[in-house]
Design an enzyme around this catalytic site. Structure first.
Site, PDB file in Angstrom:
ATOM      1  CG  ASN A   9      -0.584 -15.672   9.011  1.00 57.68           C
ATOM      2  OD1 ASN A   9      -0.693 -16.745   9.596  1.00 57.68           O
ATOM      3  ND2 ASN A   9       0.241 -15.491   7.999  1.00 57.68           N
ATOM      4  N   GLY A 212       5.518  -6.430 -14.209  1.00 59.38           N
ATOM      5  CA  GLY A 212       4.437  -7.249 -14.747  1.00 59.38           C
ATOM      6  C   GLY A 212       4.655  -8.718 -14.441  1.00 59.38           C
ATOM      7  CG  ASP A 239      -0.976 -13.432  -0.848  1.00 60.90           C
ATOM      8  OD1 ASP A 239      -0.167 -14.286  -1.248  1.00 60.90           O
ATOM      9  OD2 ASP A 239      -0.876 -12.864   0.256  1.00 60.90           O
TER      10      ASP A 239
END
Ligand code: RIB
Length: 311
Positions: A9, A212, A239
């Site tokens: 995108n 975490g 990601d």
């Protein structure tokens, strides 16, 4: 070595003091564009982590956005298997980033909806297939089936959150989710650890933002506390974690070594604006880790307590 099948995108980003509430208008600052998309971000993260040849199957429009998206992936060293469509625009995302580094994202998937399992390249030579949920679910299921049959490990980052059919979960070796995604998939009440244990995947990794992450691999738990950084934009941090984790595992590193590397890369991603523009190279991650002391026992205890607490 790692094949990503997923979305790309162009991100249209406005920074504002805060993210608007439903029905509210806020005045933001200048519009910026960055290459993004969960699939492409993970491919860039995997390639920049080094150690694993990275390929990506993706679908784009035949437009100027596609040129920018391809250039960013190729500059990172990703080998592209791209389909171009005349009748649909490349994927876009509209992102508001607040001054406290949080974001709200709306995706117009465009050409990402056209990606099919038949667009995957020959799978020999690949060890992992990594996917997300910004492409059709039917493509994810069929690609997982093909990858399994070819002997690859199937990794799924189940984002954005949605319930998943059991037939897909049965095909996934490594599932990476945040807490919301975990709850959407596992209908189990109880703690995070209970929800993880109820899933059929060999390995489940749950990212917990600044706290975490926790991994459950073959029944064994691995905790990773978060790294404290001055965050300016958290877009793409999840990601980065996924792409780097898979690169590390594909390079043969065990989970206890792969987790800190992926967490450090995700923390560094938060220190710069944009998605792919902020993903660090392996050398930066190694330097960052060398500067940081071993995990703080109090933070580790708090993370374990959080994972065991009943929802
Ligand atoms: O995970 C961040 C990404 O989500 C952005 O780059 C945006 O494109 C959306 O896919």
């Amino acid at each position: 070595m790692v094949l990503i099948a997923g979305s790309a995108n162009l991100d249209f980003v406005v920074r504002a003091q805060r993210i608007p509430a439903p029905g509210e208008t806020v005045l933001g600052r200048d519009l910026q564009t960055f290459p993004g998309g969960k699939g492409a971000n993970q491919a860039v993260a995997c390639a920049r982590a080094g150690g694993a040849r990275t390929g990506m199957a993706l679908a784009l429009g035949r437009d100027a956005y596609a040129l920018a998206l391809k250039a960013s992936l190729e500059n990172a060293g990703v080998v592209l298997h791209a389909q171009a469509f005349d009748d649909v625009a490349s994927g876009t995302a509209f992102i508001c980033v607040s001054d406290d580094a949080e974001n709200a994202i709306t995706v117009a998937p465009g050409a990402n909806t056209r990606l099919l399992a038949t667009h995957l390249p020959a799978l020999d030579g690949y060890r992992y297939l990594l996917m997300q949920l910004e492409i059709p679910l039917s493509t994810v299921i069929e690609s997982a089936r093909l990858a399994r049959a070819a002997g690859l490990q199937v990794a799924l980052n189940a984002a954005p959150a949605q319930a998943l059919p059991p037939e897909l979960l049965a095909l996934v070796d490594l599932l990476i989710v945040n807490e919301g995604e975990l709850r959407a998939i596992s209908h189990k009440q109880g703690s995070i650890l209970d929800a993880m244990a109820a899933l059929p995947c060999q390995t489940v990794v749950v990212t917990l933002g600044a706290r975490g992450a926790v991994a459950r691999q073959d029944g064994e738990l691995h905790y990773q506390t978060g790294f404290v950084v001055q965050a300016v934009d958290t877009t793409g941090a999840g990601d980065t974690f996924c792409g780097v984790l898979i690169a590390q595992l594909a390079a043969g590193h065990p989970m206890p070594q792969a987790l800190p590397f992926a967490s450090a890369a995700a923390a560094l991603c938060c220190t710069k604006p944009g998605a792919q523009s902020s993903i660090p190279a392996a050398i930066e991650v190694s330097a960052f880790l060398a500067e940081r002391s071993a995990s703080d026992p109090a933070a580790q205890h708090e993370l374990e307590r959080y994972c065991q607490a009943l929802a």
